[in-house]
Design a protein around this motif. Structure first.
Motif, PDB file in Angstrom:
ATOM      1  N   GLU A  12       0.827  -1.204   0.000  1.00 26.36           N
ATOM      2  CA  GLU A  12       0.000   0.000   0.000  1.00 26.36           C
ATOM      3  C   GLU A  12       0.867   1.263   0.000  1.00 26.36           C
ATOM      4  N   SER A  13       1.979   1.224   0.724  1.00 26.17           N
ATOM      5  CA  SER A  13       2.897   2.363   0.748  1.00 26.17           C
ATOM      6  C   SER A  13       3.466   2.612  -0.640  1.00 26.17           C
ATOM      7  N   THR A  14       3.922   1.560  -1.272  1.00 26.36           N
ATOM      8  CA  THR A  14       4.488   1.683  -2.618  1.00 26.36           C
ATOM      9  C   THR A  14       3.445   2.206  -3.597  1.00 26.36           C
ATOM     10  N   GLU A  15       2.241   1.654  -3.536  1.00 25.88           N
ATOM     11  CA  GLU A  15       1.153   2.087  -4.418  1.00 25.88           C
ATOM     12  C   GLU A  15       0.832   3.560  -4.189  1.00 25.88           C
ATOM     13  N   LEU A  16       0.730   3.954  -2.946  1.00 28.64           N
ATOM     14  CA  LEU A  16       0.386   5.336  -2.625  1.00 28.64           C
ATOM     15  C   LEU A  16       1.458   6.299  -3.110  1.00 28.64           C
ATOM     16  N   PHE A  17       2.703   6.078  -2.706  1.00 28.83           N
ATOM     17  CA  PHE A  17       3.750   7.055  -2.962  1.00 28.83           C
ATOM     18  C   PHE A  17       4.215   7.086  -4.409  1.00 28.83           C
ATOM     19  N   THR A  18       4.162   5.979  -5.111  1.00 29.03           N
ATOM     20  CA  THR A  18       4.557   6.010  -6.519  1.00 29.03           C
ATOM     21  C   THR A  18       3.514   6.729  -7.368  1.00 29.03           C
ATOM     22  N   ASN A  19       2.306   6.911  -6.851  1.00 31.25           N
ATOM     23  CA  ASN A  19       1.254   7.602  -7.591  1.00 31.25           C
ATOM     24  C   ASN A  19       1.081   9.061  -7.193  1.00 31.25           C
ATOM     25  N   ALA A  20       1.995   9.577  -6.392  1.00 28.93           N
ATOM     26  CA  ALA A  20       1.937  11.002  -6.047  1.00 28.93           C
ATOM     27  C   ALA A  20       2.267  11.820  -7.290  1.00 28.93           C
ATOM     28  N   LYS A  21       1.482  12.870  -7.537  1.00 28.40           N
ATOM     29  CA  LYS A  21       1.767  13.710  -8.705  1.00 28.40           C
ATOM     30  C   LYS A  21       2.908  14.678  -8.429  1.00 28.40           C
ATOM     31  N   ARG A  22       3.106  15.016  -7.151  1.00 31.69           N
ATOM     32  CA  ARG A  22       4.225  15.848  -6.728  1.00 31.69           C
ATOM     33  C   ARG A  22       4.707  15.382  -5.367  1.00 31.69           C
ATOM     34  N   VAL A  23       6.013  15.467  -5.157  1.00 28.53           N
ATOM     35  CA  VAL A  23       6.610  15.218  -3.849  1.00 28.53           C
ATOM     36  C   VAL A  23       7.503  16.416  -3.567  1.00 28.53           C
ATOM     37  N   ILE A  24       7.165  17.142  -2.531  1.00 29.52           N
ATOM     38  CA  ILE A  24       7.852  18.399  -2.242  1.00 29.52           C
ATOM     39  C   ILE A  24       8.496  18.321  -0.862  1.00 29.52           C
ATOM     40  N   GLY A  28      15.364   9.559   7.502  1.00 30.12           N
ATOM     41  CA  GLY A  28      14.825   8.198   7.466  1.00 30.12           C
ATOM     42  C   GLY A  28      13.653   8.065   6.511  1.00 30.12           C
ATOM     43  N   ILE A  29      12.788   9.084   6.486  1.00 31.16           N
ATOM     44  CA  ILE A  29      11.666   9.075   5.549  1.00 31.16           C
ATOM     45  C   ILE A  29      12.211   9.007   4.125  1.00 31.16           C
ATOM     46  N   TRP A  30      13.226   9.841   3.844  1.00 31.55           N
ATOM     47  CA  TRP A  30      13.773   9.878   2.490  1.00 31.55           C
ATOM     48  C   TRP A  30      14.417   8.541   2.109  1.00 31.55           C
ATOM     49  N   LEU A  31      15.108   7.898   3.038  1.00 31.05           N
ATOM     50  CA  LEU A  31      15.707   6.587   2.742  1.00 31.05           C
ATOM     51  C   LEU A  31      14.630   5.578   2.356  1.00 31.05           C
ATOM     52  N   ASP A  32      13.510   5.597   3.066  1.00 31.08           N
ATOM     53  CA  ASP A  32      12.401   4.691   2.731  1.00 31.08           C
ATOM     54  C   ASP A  32      11.826   5.013   1.357  1.00 31.08           C
ATOM     55  N   LEU A  33      11.712   6.292   1.050  1.00 31.70           N
ATOM     56  CA  LEU A  33      11.175   6.696  -0.255  1.00 31.70           C
ATOM     57  C   LEU A  33      12.116   6.281  -1.385  1.00 31.70           C
ATOM     58  N   GLU A  34      13.422   6.454  -1.155  1.00 34.61           N
ATOM     59  CA  GLU A  34      14.391   6.048  -2.185  1.00 34.61           C
ATOM     60  C   GLU A  34      14.288   4.551  -2.476  1.00 34.61           C
ATOM     61  N   LYS A  35      14.061   3.745  -1.442  1.00 33.05           N
ATOM     62  CA  LYS A  35      13.910   2.297  -1.645  1.00 33.05           C
ATOM     63  C   LYS A  35      12.745   1.983  -2.571  1.00 33.05           C
ATOM     64  N   GLY A  63      11.907   4.006  -4.996  1.00 31.18           N
ATOM     65  CA  GLY A  63      12.173   4.675  -6.267  1.00 31.18           C
ATOM     66  C   GLY A  63      11.519   6.034  -6.385  1.00 31.18           C
ATOM     67  N   ILE A  64      11.117   6.629  -5.256  1.00 31.72           N
ATOM     68  CA  ILE A  64      10.447   7.924  -5.259  1.00 31.72           C
ATOM     69  C   ILE A  64      11.491   9.039  -5.337  1.00 31.72           C
ATOM     70  N   GLN A  65      11.210  10.048  -6.141  1.00 34.93           N
ATOM     71  CA  GLN A  65      12.078  11.218  -6.251  1.00 34.93           C
ATOM     72  C   GLN A  65      11.258  12.475  -6.035  1.00 34.93           C
ATOM     73  N   LEU A  66      11.929  13.547  -5.622  1.00 33.32           N
ATOM     74  CA  LEU A  66      11.245  14.829  -5.492  1.00 33.32           C
ATOM     75  C   LEU A  66      10.765  15.249  -6.869  1.00 33.32           C
TER      76      LEU A  66
END
Length: 120
Positions: free
Chosen positions: A32-44, A106-113, A115-118
């Motif tokens: 669910e985390s992967t699904e949610l965050f990979t579908n963000a239109k913007r990450v700021i 730590g949040i950013w490390l999880d996001l990088e895992k 494949g999420i980018q700003l």
């Protein structure tokens, strides 16, 4: 009777307690985390964390709220906020996750895992 509220924020240890989930629940939360965050239109990047923007729908708003409830079980040291804001392109649901500088890393490390980018 003392009716004064204690509004002092407490600093909790920065420890994700994954034992709150069964193995199946943990897998579901990761999915669910992967699904949610990979579908963000913007990450700021914000002062103490990150803001994730999504096209608004009732279903997306409720999915964000459910995800926050589940993530707070294992990561109660983070601050979660959700908002609905108007933009020229339409309403957006915005999830903000924040904490100390150490938590932000730590949040950013999880996001990088994941494949999420700003992205603005």
């Amino acid at each position: 009777m003392n009716t004064k509220l204690n509004t002092k924020r407490i600093d909790l240890p920065i420890v994700c307690d994954l034992s709150v989930f069964t193995p199946e629940e943990r897998k579901n939360h990761i999915d669910e985390s992967t699904e949610l965050f990979t579908n963000a239109k913007r990450v700021i990047e914000i002062k103490n964390g990150y803001a994730f923007h999504f096209d608004y729908s009732d279903a997306k708003f409720l999915a964000i709220a459910r995800w926050m409830k589940e993530d707070n079980k294992c990561c109660s040291f983070l601050t979660f906020e959700v908002a609905i804001e108007p933009f020229a392109s339409g309403k957006e649901a915005i999830l903000k996750i924040s904490g100390t500088d150490e938590m932000k890393k730590g949040i950013w490390l999880d996001l990088e895992k994941m494949g999420i980018q700003l992205k603005d």
